[in-house]
Design an enzyme around this catalytic site. Structure first.
Site, mmCIF file in Angstrom:
data_model
loop_
_atom_site.group_PDB
_atom_site.id
_atom_site.type_symbol
_atom_site.label_atom_id
_atom_site.label_comp_id
_atom_site.label_asym_id
_atom_site.label_seq_id
_atom_site.Cartn_x
_atom_site.Cartn_y
_atom_site.Cartn_z
ATOM 1 N N ASP A 170 32.179 49.820 35.317
ATOM 2 C CA ASP A 170 32.715 49.708 36.606
ATOM 3 C C ASP A 170 32.359 50.370 38.137
ATOM 4 O O ASP A 170 32.147 51.953 37.598
ATOM 5 C CB ASP A 170 34.088 51.043 36.139
ATOM 6 N N HIS A 171 31.694 50.048 39.044
ATOM 7 C CA HIS A 171 31.135 50.445 39.655
ATOM 8 C C HIS A 171 31.589 51.528 40.126
ATOM 9 O O HIS A 171 30.206 52.322 41.021
ATOM 10 C CB HIS A 171 30.644 48.629 40.853
ATOM 11 N N HIS A 233 39.413 51.163 38.839
ATOM 12 C CA HIS A 233 38.819 51.449 39.577
ATOM 13 C C HIS A 233 39.943 53.391 39.623
ATOM 14 O O HIS A 233 38.846 54.386 39.527
ATOM 15 C CB HIS A 233 39.074 51.108 41.254
#
Length: 476
Positions: A170-171, A233
């Site tokens: 999950d960046h 996110h």
């Protein structure tokens, strides 16, 4: 894992993510001497290319997407790169890939491909001897569209790689200010005693975008705002805010506490959610079309979601978490607002007291701001005039000389080094999907459809009402 990889294998090496994020991140790590001199980077994709052609392709991407001041060692970096053409659905090509990579080395694999290609890719890697004990694999989202499809993907990966060698991205977790949440909470005695329902009134998490569909038309219409942004996110941000202190800064210790939060989330009722879809309007100074016009057809896909969530445990009982995300909103911002309660008794009868707030800005600006009540300078016949004032910490100003890094720099470095702390574990993903699937089931049962809102606004008016009926105003 503790061993460092000697080879990094990039699937989808000619794709948009590789050009915009992966290659610039790796070049930056090379420039800052954060990766070993002997680390080899092998790209693979369907396009036929020689090593030289791939290096030229990478040079063009770096010149387009990487700041000039960070390209000082670009020529040396390009020398690390090589390329092997591969159709991931064809078993024959993996033997040639294995010969290029050297299956005996410690290997880090980054899959930037469609989820439908994960299974054949992993099977090909396994048959070619590239899934052995020295190999680890990183998966780029989306990891499914619901719990069942997510489990199918995870099962396919688990058939070749144990959990300790799976790195789910999950960046957002690679962003500096997101990581600073951990430092803010667990490296400062000031906040932790107050981080509970006795002192916090509510929490707001906003992820607002000004863009529309852009190049993600088919994916987005299948996913919608709930699955695209909330499921990964926003729930990761919520978990970091709400988690208990882990016993150590260890991958499993941190992720154990996040899972507890996700499992403690109360199901959301239809009255605690709002969905919306943008119509034409003015955004960023330009006239833009509505979602249905961009899509070219009618759709019930939501481009906006607002939720009122609860974490049912001792620390957070009775504290609402308001989540809001959408496209074509008033401005681009990702932030977390922690709203503290009012003082129990004011000794300043004429003062307009405002409760303290902690605002954590994640993008576009990385900063932390705390509002405090202070006396307005000057002489008065009686009493004091008070006003709420901010104490700001702008991260770029606090740490001069430090480059603003791409989130993928952190994540790629941790993948190479074998550190899973900022990656998502399977039980986290499944807990997120269970909660989101339940919301979607409620919408289907209650016949919830998106309310319209004008591009350039803050979403449908029902989202304002969702908070204001509790006496809460969204931070704008």
């Amino acid at each position: 894992m503790t061993s460092k990889a000697h080879t990094l294998l990039l699937f989808g090496a000619t794709g948009d993510l590789s050009q915009r994020m992966l290659l610039p991140s790796l070049c930056a790590l090379h420039t800052d001497e954060l990766i070993a001199e002997d680390l080899r980077i092998v790209g693979t994709a369907r396009s036929p290319m020689t090593d030289l052609e791939f290096r030229n392709f990478a040079r063009d991407a770096l010149e387009k997407y990487m700041p000039a001041e960070r390209r000082g060692h670009m020529a040396d970096f390009l020398g690390r790169l090589s390329y092997q053409q591969l159709d991931v659905t064809s078993p024959e090509g993996y033997e040639e890939l294995a010969a290029k990579v050297d299956a005996g080395e410690d290997l880090a694999i980054f899959l930037s491909t469609a989820p439908s290609l994960f299974k054949p890719t992993i099977e090909g890697l396994q048959k070619a001897g590239l899934a052995g004990e020295g190999a680890r694999i990183s998966l780029e989202k989306p990891l499914g569209s619901d719990l069942a499809s997510s489990c199918a993907i995870n099962d396919a990966v688990a058939a070749a790689f144990p959990e300790r060698r799976i790195f789910r991205i999950d960046h957002y977790l690679g962003k500096e200010t997101v990581q600073n949440l951990l430092a803010l909470r667990f490296a400062n005695l000031l906040f932790e005693p107050l981080w509970r329902s006795q002192y916090i009134d509510h929490v707001q998490i906003t992820v607002a975008e000004t863009v529309g569909l852009e190049s993600r038309v088919d994916f987005y219409d299948d996913a919608g705002a709930l699955r695209d942004m909330v499921q990964n996110h926003m729930l990761q941000l919520l978990a970091l805010v709400a988690m208990e202190p882990p016993g150590s800064f260890d991958a499993d210790a941190v992720r154990d506490e996040k899972v507890k939060v996700l499992r403690a989330l109360r199901p959301v009722s239809a009255e605690e959610s709002v969905t919306g879809q943008y119509r034409g309007g003015a955004s960023s100074g330009a006239i833009v079309p509505g979602y249905d016009e961009e899509l070219g057809r009618d759709s019930n896909t939501e481009t906006f979601v607002a939720l009122k969530a609860h974490v049912d445990n001792w620390r957070w009982r009775g504290v609402p978490f308001y989540l809001r995300t959408g496209k074509r909103l008033h401005k681009r911002v990702t932030e977390i607002l922690v709203q503290f309660r009012q003082v129990p008794h004011s000794i300043f009868p004429d003062a307009r007291m405002k409760a303290n707030q902690l605002l954590i800005g994640i993008q576009p600006e990385e900063n932390i701001s705390m509002t405090l009540m202070a006396k307005v300078p000057g002489l008065e016949e009686e009493g004091m005039t008070l006003r709420s004032v901010p104490l700001d910490i702008a991260m770029p100003d606090a740490f001069t000389g430090k480059h603003k890094r791409i989130a993928y720099e952190r994540l790629l470095l941790d993948l190479i080094n074998g550190d899973q702390t900022l990656f998502v574990r399977r039980d986290e993903v499944e807990a997120q999907w269970r909660w989101v699937d339940a919301i979607r089931a409620t919408w289907a049962k209650e016949g919830v459809t998106p309310k319209t809102y004008n591009a350039g606004s803050w979403g449908p008016s029902a989202a304002i009402a969702l908070a204001e009926r509790d006496g809460v105003s969204w931070h704008e």
